[in-house]
Design an enzyme around this catalytic site. Sequence first.
Site, short mmCIF file in Angstrom:
data_model
loop_
_atom_site.label_atom_id
_atom_site.label_comp_id
_atom_site.label_asym_id
_atom_site.label_seq_id
_atom_site.Cartn_x
_atom_site.Cartn_y
_atom_site.Cartn_z
N TYR A 21 -92.19 -49.52 12.99
CA TYR A 21 -91.82 -50.89 13.38
C TYR A 21 -93.08 -51.74 13.60
O TYR A 21 -93.19 -52.86 13.11
CB TYR A 21 -90.98 -50.85 14.66
CG TYR A 21 -90.59 -52.21 15.19
CD1 TYR A 21 -89.61 -52.96 14.56
CD2 TYR A 21 -91.21 -52.73 16.32
CE1 TYR A 21 -89.25 -54.22 15.04
CE2 TYR A 21 -90.87 -53.99 16.81
CZ TYR A 21 -89.89 -54.72 16.17
OH TYR A 21 -89.54 -55.96 16.65
N ALA A 22 -94.05 -51.19 14.33
CA ALA A 22 -95.29 -51.93 14.62
C ALA A 22 -96.05 -52.22 13.33
O ALA A 22 -96.59 -53.32 13.16
CB ALA A 22 -96.16 -51.13 15.59
N ALA A 23 -96.06 -51.25 12.42
CA ALA A 23 -96.74 -51.47 11.13
C ALA A 23 -96.06 -52.61 10.37
O ALA A 23 -96.73 -53.46 9.78
CB ALA A 23 -96.71 -50.19 10.30
N SER A 24 -94.75 -52.63 10.41
CA SER A 24 -94.02 -53.68 9.68
C SER A 24 -94.30 -55.05 10.28
O SER A 24 -94.45 -56.04 9.56
CB SER A 24 -92.52 -53.39 9.65
OG SER A 24 -91.92 -53.65 10.92
N LYS A 25 -94.39 -55.12 11.59
CA LYS A 25 -94.61 -56.41 12.23
C LYS A 25 -96.08 -56.87 12.09
O LYS A 25 -96.36 -58.07 12.08
CB LYS A 25 -94.19 -56.35 13.70
CG LYS A 25 -92.67 -56.23 13.89
CD LYS A 25 -91.94 -57.40 13.23
CE LYS A 25 -90.45 -57.42 13.50
NZ LYS A 25 -89.76 -58.58 12.87
N SER A 60 -93.81 -59.51 16.10
CA SER A 60 -93.56 -58.90 17.42
C SER A 60 -94.90 -58.59 18.06
O SER A 60 -95.89 -58.31 17.36
CB SER A 60 -92.75 -57.61 17.26
OG SER A 60 -92.83 -56.84 18.44
N ILE A 110 -88.04 -59.36 25.22
CA ILE A 110 -87.04 -60.44 25.29
C ILE A 110 -85.67 -59.84 25.56
O ILE A 110 -85.28 -58.83 24.95
CB ILE A 110 -87.01 -61.22 23.95
CG1 ILE A 110 -88.41 -61.75 23.58
CG2 ILE A 110 -85.98 -62.36 24.01
CD1 ILE A 110 -89.02 -62.74 24.54
#
Lengths: 247, 77
Positions: A155-159, A142, A188
């Site tokens: 979430y950002a860390a995971s992506k 992402s 999106i």
Amino acid sequence: MLLEGKIAWVTGASRGIGKAIAIELAAQGAELVLAARSEEHLAETAEQIRAKTGREPFLLGYDVADLSGIKQAFVHFQGKYKQLDILVNNAGVMEDALLPMVTQAQFQNTMNVNVQAAIFHMQYAARLMMRKKSGSIINISSIMGQVGNAGQVVYAASKAAVVGATRSASKELAPLNIRVNAVAPGFIETDLTNQLSSQKYAEKVNGIKMGRVGTAEEVAKVVLFLSSDWSSYVTGQVIGVDGGMIV
Amino acid sequence: MEEKLRNIFATALDIPAEKVVDDLEFNSIPEWDSIGHLALIAALDEAFGIMMETEDVIDLSSFKKAKEILAKYGVEA
């Protein structure tokens, strides 16, 4: 057709970007293996593939956060197929929480689905791709993994982790002619974005240089490129599909 | 069966079958490096219709050990 004779496995294929990817790859001749939490969730995607191609996709219902479930899915797959050509690690979760509100449970669930599942799918897929010394793995990251976002620390860390895993796996697997790339979608249009307030939606669009949100089909086209021989010399890359959000 | 296993090793690692003896170990020859190991695991999975556990993939450190591990999957060498 670009993917005639290829077998493609897409996780999180029941809706949104995963569904669009599955339909795009099937339309280009690939035989599809659709994965989601349950086979019932895949009915709509499967129906659209049948209608478009006349071919019957293979459905796998399992929880990607469960390692034994992943292994069983590959064992099941191996009972039917002798090769795997394309893996698209699309399954993901996005639970927003500001830093003070992040819980261990949220952290673990996000990492299990977004990172651990991608890594272990790659592990098993690479073993199957080795047989032909050929394959393409596409991990859906992402834009948030690159630029971050308030409320999306986890979430950002995971992506971002998906990008690191992609680049590392690409180095390991390149000598075996298995390519590994990532796609980093921006804003999106999906069921998730449709839940945003009109003000929040407008704020998001304002940050996009092309002045509009993207579609799942536009992400699917890039995945198609990376799946096909058109990208035969492309590995270890992260391709943004974001309308110029981080230009 | 041991001969079949020997031939799988030889083909996957691209070495003569005579070099595949019980003492042959991971990283003891240039051909059995991490890439060779992945090729070997893929070949064993395919030949015997199994999917080895990750622990066994890590543990499969010699030809002798391979025979022990494969026995767990019903493959007797």
